[in-house]
Design an enzyme around this catalytic site. Structure first.
Site, short mmCIF file in Angstrom:
data_model
loop_
_atom_site.label_atom_id
_atom_site.label_comp_id
_atom_site.label_asym_id
_atom_site.label_seq_id
_atom_site.Cartn_x
_atom_site.Cartn_y
_atom_site.Cartn_z
N SER A 159 144.37 -2.09 -1.63
CA SER A 159 143.88 -1.40 -2.91
C SER A 159 142.36 -1.66 -3.23
CB SER A 159 144.53 -1.37 -4.10
OG SER A 159 143.95 -0.62 -5.05
N LYS A 219 152.48 -0.07 -3.32
CA LYS A 219 151.01 0.59 -3.53
C LYS A 219 151.19 2.08 -3.92
CE LYS A 219 146.69 1.12 -2.58
NZ LYS A 219 146.41 2.67 -2.56
N HIS A 261 151.25 1.97 -7.61
CA HIS A 261 149.94 1.79 -8.06
C HIS A 261 149.16 3.08 -8.11
CE1 HIS A 261 145.75 1.37 -7.13
NE2 HIS A 261 145.74 0.17 -7.74
N ASN A 262 149.56 3.98 -7.01
CA ASN A 262 148.52 5.08 -6.75
C ASN A 262 149.07 6.03 -8.05
OD1 ASN A 262 147.32 3.80 -5.04
ND2 ASN A 262 146.97 5.84 -3.65
N GLU A 274 147.53 4.78 -11.01
CA GLU A 274 146.22 5.25 -10.98
C GLU A 274 145.79 6.73 -11.37
OE1 GLU A 274 144.20 4.09 -7.16
OE2 GLU A 274 143.57 6.11 -7.21
#
Ligand code: 6PG
Length: 502
Positions: free
Chosen positions: A135, A207, A210-211, A214
């Site tokens: 990232s 990940k 995480h997105n 986000e």
């Protein structure tokens, strides 16, 4: 004959691949690079020769066989190709040239179930496969991304020195990213934003979450902006100043910082704020949707994350919205005059909603680890998100601290620090959501985060009635408040109205 000179190889020279290759070279490693279309590789090598201090450590290859031969064994080959079929095709093309023990590292935004499948297949063939979340976009890849690797521990040990070197570094005391890297001169010292996440698909799963976070982080910021613009009548520059101020305290984060920057940016064509010239339709590549879909599949109420995905989908219905705006009416918008009061209230709504959003993301990971037999270290995950990645924020240190206080923490909102923050901000948060509703301004993320907070803190919810409805039309049974859990009853709703235990 190709000599074996490279410490590592990389396939896929789009923006992320080029930048990661240069980051690796800047750290003193010799890197072999390959691209399916050799023109792009040639252009990249030519660019490196002209502009990059580490160019002598980047070696381009036109043949995959020569590329593989040039890498020291066990080979480490990073893939930065489009997630999905291209990844499988690249692996298939590589296989004939690999030798036992070689390691493929997928740095794309792969679906974690694909990573599980690939890891299994490759390990059966005698190779190792690491799925690594990467990232930080272009700049992160170049000067220090946040890296979320998973696979066998043995393979990770081989990759670890390079991954630790190229990852973003944070100050060990403040937890802030160390800035100042330039081409050829990476930052020295600091704590690297990478750590072993777990087996097979764990890194790509983390990940993905995480997105998802986000997405909601971005949506919350957009709602704050929209309220300031429409209810407080603020112009872009004024709002930029507010975000810049927020960036000085608890809300300090990369996304708040770039928002301040964006709002102050003028349109080179008109001289007006650029944000007003940009069409209000958001794109998405799928990782937010995967997060929301998985939350549904696992039964985890990540409703704010899902709302952020839906908000993008709704934004994309531009023509329909324009047409509907002529047909469907809401209340007239009434400007609020007490700016200072409402800016503070919006800030609190943003902070409280953000806590809920992260609570949802971490709860989702906690459930997924059971499903996939991973042992995730949430403190460490928050730690490696402190720098390099898109959601990097001061806030992440608080999450690390929370898990240090209680590694078995059930929900972030229950940690003393976050509980106090929610208690302090909730009145303002409620007023902001109510004000938005009264004025017909959509705040799906603020509102759904609040519903999550209120739902989670409710010892009782109306699901008793819902369960009765299910039993009424489908004999789905119910449990009783006055009997132990696990005893199920059915009422004969239309017959003799007697209750039986099932
Ligand atoms: C990152 C980003 C990066 C990218 C996503 C989001 O961590 O560096 O998350 O992976 O920005 O693909 O993309 P969309 O907004 O297009 O879904």
């Amino acid at each position: 004959m190709t000599s074996t000179v490279a410490d590592i190889g990389l396939i896929g020279l789009a923006v992320m691949g080029q930048n990661l290759a240069l980051n690796i070279a800047d750290h003193g490693y010799t890197i072999a690079v390959f691209n399916r279309n050799p023109d792009r590789m040639r252009q990249f090598i030519a660019h490196c020769a002209q502009h990059e201090p580490s160019s002598e450590r980047v070696i381009g290859f036109e043949s995959l066989a020569d590329f593989v031969k040039a890498i020291k064994r066990p080979r480490k080959i990073v893939l930065l190709v489009k997630a999905g079929e291209a990844t499988d095709a690249t692996i298939d093309a590589l296989l004939p040239y690999l030798e036992r023990g070689d390691i493929i590292i997928d740095g794309g935004n792969a679906l974690w179930t694909d990573t599980i499948r690939r890891e299994k297949r490759l390990s059966e063939l005698g190779f190792a496969f690491i799925g690594s979340g990467v990232s930080g976009g272009e700049t992160g890849a170049r000067f220090g991304p946040s890296l979320m690797p998973s696979g066998t521990l043995e393979a990770w040990k081989q990759l670890e020195p390079i991954w630790r070197d190229i990852a973003c570094k944070v100050d060990p005391v403040t937890g802030k990213p160390i800035e100042g890297a330039v081409p050829g001169k990476p930052v020295q010292g600091g704590v690297p934003c990478t750590a072993y996440i777990g087996t097979n698909g764990a890194g790509h799963y983390v990940k993905m979450v995480h997105n998802g976070i986000e997405y909601i982080d971005m949506q919350l910021i957009c709602e704050a902006y929209w309220l300031m613009k429409n209810l407080l009548g603020m112009n872009a520059e004024e709002m930029g100043d507010v975000f810049a101020l927020w960036n000085e305290a608890e809300l300090s984060s990369f996304l708040i910082e770039i928002t301040a920057d964006i709002l102050r940016q003028k349109d080179p064509e008109t001289g007006a704020p650029i944000v007003d010239s940009i069409l209000d339709t958001a794109g998405q590549k799928g990782t937010g949707q995967w997060t929301a879909a998985n939350a549904l599949a696992l039964g985890i109420p990540a409703n704010a994350i899902a709302e952020a995905v839906f908000a993008r989908s709704l934004s994309a219905l531009k023509e329909e919205r324009v047409a509907a705006s002529q047909v469907l009416q809401g209340p007239p918008i009434r400007l609020e005059s007490d700016r200072a009061k409402w800016i503070q209230a919006i800030r609190d709504a943003l902070y409280c909603s953000k806590i809920c959003a992260y609570a949802q993301g971490f709860q989702l990971m906690a459930e997924a680890q059971k499903e996939y037999d991973w042992t995730l270290d949430f403190g460490s995950i928050a730690q490696i998100w402190r720098g390099g990645c898109i959601i990097r924020a001061r806030f992440l240190q608080k999450i690390t601290d929370a898990y240090a206080r209680d590694p078995g923490l059930k929900n972030l909102m229950l940690d003393d620090y976050f509980r106090d923050a929610l208690h302090k901000g909730q009145q303002n948060w409620r007023e902001v959501v109510a004000l938005a509703a009264r004025n017909g301004i959509p705040v799906p993320a603020f509102g759904s985060a609040l519903a999550y907070f209120d739902g989670y803190r409710s010892a009782r919810l109306p699901a008793n009635l819902l369960q009765a409805q299910r039993d009424y039309f489908g004999a789905h049974t119910y449990e009783r408040v006055d009997r132990p859990r696990g005893q199920f009853f059915h009422l004969d709703w239309s017959g003799d109205r007697r209750q039986s235990m099932t």
